[in-house]
Design a protein around this motif. Structure first.
Motif, PDB file in Angstrom:
ATOM      1  N   GLU A  39       0.874  -1.212  -0.073  1.00 59.33           N
ATOM      2  CA  GLU A  39       0.131  -0.025  -0.031  1.00 59.33           C
ATOM      3  C   GLU A  39       0.880   1.341  -0.170  1.00 59.33           C
ATOM      4  O   GLU A  39       0.514   2.346  -0.607  1.00 59.33           O
ATOM      5  CB  GLU A  39      -0.936   0.032   1.091  1.00 59.33           C
ATOM      6  N   ILE A  40       2.055   1.345   0.560  1.00 51.30           N
ATOM      7  CA  ILE A  40       2.752   2.509   0.786  1.00 51.30           C
ATOM      8  C   ILE A  40       3.596   2.475  -0.520  1.00 51.30           C
ATOM      9  O   ILE A  40       3.522   3.695  -1.067  1.00 51.30           O
ATOM     10  CB  ILE A  40       3.795   2.309   1.930  1.00 51.30           C
ATOM     11  N   LEU A  41       4.115   1.573  -1.259  1.00 55.00           N
ATOM     12  CA  LEU A  41       4.758   1.518  -2.383  1.00 55.00           C
ATOM     13  C   LEU A  41       3.839   1.958  -3.511  1.00 55.00           C
ATOM     14  O   LEU A  41       4.477   2.612  -4.533  1.00 55.00           O
ATOM     15  CB  LEU A  41       5.459   0.167  -2.679  1.00 55.00           C
ATOM     16  N   ARG A  42       2.432   1.414  -3.494  1.00 60.05           N
ATOM     17  CA  ARG A  42       1.937   1.836  -4.897  1.00 60.05           C
ATOM     18  C   ARG A  42       1.427   3.634  -4.842  1.00 60.05           C
ATOM     19  O   ARG A  42       1.157   4.033  -5.874  1.00 60.05           O
ATOM     20  CB  ARG A  42       0.468   0.993  -4.674  1.00 60.05           C
ATOM     21  N   LYS A  43       1.654   4.148  -3.637  1.00 64.75           N
ATOM     22  CA  LYS A  43       1.444   5.432  -3.617  1.00 64.75           C
ATOM     23  C   LYS A  43       2.604   6.428  -3.965  1.00 64.75           C
ATOM     24  O   LYS A  43       2.606   7.491  -4.654  1.00 64.75           O
ATOM     25  CB  LYS A  43       1.251   6.038  -1.994  1.00 64.75           C
ATOM     26  N   CYS A  44       3.981   5.546  -4.034  1.00 62.90           N
ATOM     27  CA  CYS A  44       5.223   6.207  -4.432  1.00 62.90           C
ATOM     28  C   CYS A  44       5.231   6.056  -5.942  1.00 62.90           C
ATOM     29  O   CYS A  44       5.782   7.250  -6.557  1.00 62.90           O
ATOM     30  CB  CYS A  44       6.219   5.476  -3.808  1.00 62.90           C
ATOM     31  N   GLU A  45       4.891   5.187  -6.613  1.00 63.98           N
ATOM     32  CA  GLU A  45       5.178   5.027  -8.071  1.00 63.98           C
ATOM     33  C   GLU A  45       4.062   3.999  -8.589  1.00 63.98           C
ATOM     34  O   GLU A  45       3.514   3.328  -8.121  1.00 63.98           O
ATOM     35  CB  GLU A  45       6.388   4.136  -8.489  1.00 63.98           C
ATOM     36  N   THR A  46       3.546   4.419  -9.985  1.00 63.46           N
ATOM     37  CA  THR A  46       2.624   3.825 -10.584  1.00 63.46           C
ATOM     38  C   THR A  46       2.794   2.489 -11.175  1.00 63.46           C
ATOM     39  O   THR A  46       1.905   1.513 -11.499  1.00 63.46           O
ATOM     40  CB  THR A  46       1.720   4.605 -11.426  1.00 63.46           C
ATOM     41  N   SER A  47       4.416   2.251 -11.357  1.00 62.35           N
ATOM     42  CA  SER A  47       4.348   0.862 -12.315  1.00 62.35           C
ATOM     43  C   SER A  47       5.335   0.002 -11.567  1.00 62.35           C
ATOM     44  O   SER A  47       6.284  -0.811 -12.006  1.00 62.35           O
ATOM     45  CB  SER A  47       5.155   1.427 -13.476  1.00 62.35           C
ATOM     46  N   PHE A  48       5.115  -0.322 -10.350  1.00 58.36           N
ATOM     47  CA  PHE A  48       5.558  -1.423  -9.619  1.00 58.36           C
ATOM     48  C   PHE A  48       5.189  -2.537  -9.997  1.00 58.36           C
ATOM     49  O   PHE A  48       3.883  -2.962  -9.907  1.00 58.36           O
ATOM     50  CB  PHE A  48       5.832  -1.411  -8.085  1.00 58.36           C
ATOM     51  N   LEU A  49       5.998  -3.499 -10.447  1.00 63.46           N
ATOM     52  CA  LEU A  49       5.784  -5.133 -10.633  1.00 63.46           C
ATOM     53  C   LEU A  49       6.149  -5.794  -9.505  1.00 63.46           C
ATOM     54  O   LEU A  49       7.314  -6.024  -9.353  1.00 63.46           O
ATOM     55  CB  LEU A  49       5.997  -5.243 -12.099  1.00 63.46           C
ATOM     56  N   ALA A  50       5.253  -6.898  -8.863  1.00 58.58           N
ATOM     57  CA  ALA A  50       5.701  -7.671  -8.015  1.00 58.58           C
ATOM     58  C   ALA A  50       5.673  -8.991  -8.556  1.00 58.58           C
ATOM     59  O   ALA A  50       4.806  -9.447  -9.244  1.00 58.58           O
ATOM     60  CB  ALA A  50       4.673  -7.529  -6.797  1.00 58.58           C
ATOM     61  N   ILE A  51       6.678  -9.759  -8.155  1.00 57.60           N
ATOM     62  CA  ILE A  51       6.973 -11.003  -8.845  1.00 57.60           C
ATOM     63  C   ILE A  51       7.335 -12.224  -7.671  1.00 57.60           C
ATOM     64  O   ILE A  51       8.247 -11.897  -7.224  1.00 57.60           O
ATOM     65  CB  ILE A  51       8.140 -11.132  -9.999  1.00 57.60           C
ATOM     66  N   ASP A  52       6.537 -13.168  -7.752  1.00 59.10           N
ATOM     67  CA  ASP A  52       7.064 -14.185  -6.509  1.00 59.10           C
ATOM     68  C   ASP A  52       7.340 -15.434  -7.577  1.00 59.10           C
ATOM     69  O   ASP A  52       6.653 -16.203  -8.050  1.00 59.10           O
ATOM     70  CB  ASP A  52       5.870 -14.641  -5.973  1.00 59.10           C
ATOM     71  N   LEU A  53       8.602 -15.527  -7.701  1.00 55.37           N
ATOM     72  CA  LEU A  53       8.990 -16.493  -8.819  1.00 55.37           C
ATOM     73  C   LEU A  53       8.659 -17.857  -8.262  1.00 55.37           C
ATOM     74  O   LEU A  53       8.297 -19.009  -8.928  1.00 55.37           O
ATOM     75  CB  LEU A  53      10.619 -16.498  -9.051  1.00 55.37           C
ATOM     76  N   ALA A  54       8.834 -18.164  -6.839  1.00 56.52           N
ATOM     77  CA  ALA A  54       8.559 -19.441  -6.322  1.00 56.52           C
ATOM     78  C   ALA A  54       7.166 -19.917  -6.568  1.00 56.52           C
ATOM     79  O   ALA A  54       6.911 -21.155  -6.890  1.00 56.52           O
ATOM     80  CB  ALA A  54       9.072 -19.667  -5.068  1.00 56.52           C
ATOM     81  N   ALA A  55       6.406 -19.010  -6.384  1.00 54.87           N
ATOM     82  CA  ALA A  55       4.827 -19.180  -6.514  1.00 54.87           C
ATOM     83  C   ALA A  55       4.224 -19.264  -7.989  1.00 54.87           C
ATOM     84  O   ALA A  55       3.022 -19.387  -8.084  1.00 54.87           O
ATOM     85  CB  ALA A  55       4.131 -18.670  -5.460  1.00 54.87           C
ATOM     86  N   ASN A  56       4.909 -18.665  -8.803  1.00 59.61           N
ATOM     87  CA  ASN A  56       4.718 -18.256 -10.407  1.00 59.61           C
ATOM     88  C   ASN A  56       3.511 -17.409 -10.321  1.00 59.61           C
ATOM     89  O   ASN A  56       2.691 -17.400 -10.999  1.00 59.61           O
ATOM     90  CB  ASN A  56       4.178 -19.236 -11.182  1.00 59.61           C
ATOM     91  N   LYS A  57       3.644 -16.309  -9.384  1.00 60.37           N
ATOM     92  CA  LYS A  57       2.664 -15.267  -9.401  1.00 60.37           C
ATOM     93  C   LYS A  57       3.274 -13.774  -9.535  1.00 60.37           C
ATOM     94  O   LYS A  57       4.473 -13.635  -9.329  1.00 60.37           O
ATOM     95  CB  LYS A  57       2.066 -15.158  -7.912  1.00 60.37           C
ATOM     96  N   TYR A  58       2.584 -12.890 -10.165  1.00 58.48           N
ATOM     97  CA  TYR A  58       3.169 -11.585 -10.444  1.00 58.48           C
ATOM     98  C   TYR A  58       2.018 -10.802 -10.586  1.00 58.48           C
ATOM     99  O   TYR A  58       0.597 -11.029 -11.073  1.00 58.48           O
ATOM    100  CB  TYR A  58       4.129 -11.655 -11.901  1.00 58.48           C
ATOM    101  N   GLY A  59       2.089  -9.505 -10.724  1.00 66.38           N
ATOM    102  CA  GLY A  59       1.092  -8.637 -10.743  1.00 66.38           C
ATOM    103  C   GLY A  59       1.539  -7.032 -10.380  1.00 66.38           C
ATOM    104  O   GLY A  59       2.755  -6.936  -9.700  1.00 66.38           O
ATOM    105  N   TRP A  60       0.855  -6.052 -10.939  1.00 60.55           N
ATOM    106  CA  TRP A  60       0.994  -4.712 -10.639  1.00 60.55           C
ATOM    107  C   TRP A  60       0.616  -4.286  -9.203  1.00 60.55           C
ATOM    108  O   TRP A  60      -0.441  -4.735  -8.778  1.00 60.55           O
ATOM    109  CB  TRP A  60       0.350  -3.708 -11.656  1.00 60.55           C
ATOM    110  N   LEU A  61       1.335  -3.629  -8.425  1.00 60.16           N
ATOM    111  CA  LEU A  61       1.049  -2.892  -7.127  1.00 60.16           C
ATOM    112  C   LEU A  61      -0.377  -2.022  -7.511  1.00 60.16           C
ATOM    113  O   LEU A  61      -1.273  -1.866  -6.620  1.00 60.16           O
ATOM    114  CB  LEU A  61       2.113  -2.355  -6.530  1.00 60.16           C
TER     115      LEU A  61
END
Length: 146
Positions: free
Chosen positions: A115-137
């Protein structure tokens, strides 16, 4: 335990590849698996599509938003949030080109950082390689042309 790598994607690439985030995921997966000459080539691609992390701004925002939150502390350059009531914890480490976030228990603790990071920048992409998950904050809204 969940482990995320967060990258700040260049705005041009973020908007162009909206809805095709899997391509970024594949790039970062190959980057983490590669070695030698291939790693050096993929590293250049990663540098091209990502922006440097605004480290000072991130540190200021985290301190400003979390300094009075119960269970928050900074140790060895890592931001740690622990909620004893729900047995959750998350640790955020800031690097020049990415952020590392590790969390345990329910998703409450990692959400605090997201929630804090999404206020800072609009194009953060989070990636969880172990769980094969990814998405924009902060999901990018598609432009509608009339």
């Amino acid at each position: 335990m969940r482990s995320y790598q967060l990258y700040l994607i260049e705005d041009e690439f973020a908007s162009h590849y909206f809805g095709r985030e899997r391509m970024f995921y594949q790039l970062f997966l190959e980057y983490n698996r590669a070695n030698g000459h291939l790693k050096s080539i993929i590293s250049k691609q990663v540098d091209f599509v990502t922006k440097p992390i605004p480290v000072l701004r991130i540190h200021q925002l985290l301190h400003q938003q979390l300094s009075k939150v119960k269970g928050f502390k900074v140790e060895d350059g890592k931001y740690i949030f622990e909620n004893k009531n729900s047995s959750t914890s998350a640790t955020l480490k800031v690097h020049d080109r990415w952020l590392e976030l590790e969390s345990h228990g329910p998703v409450d603790a990692e959400t605090v950082f997201f929630e804090i990071l999404r206020k800072c920048e609009t194009s953060f992409l989070a990636i969880d390689l172990a769980a094969n998950k990814y998405g924009w904050l902060k999901p990018i809204k598609e432009r509608k042309y009339v």
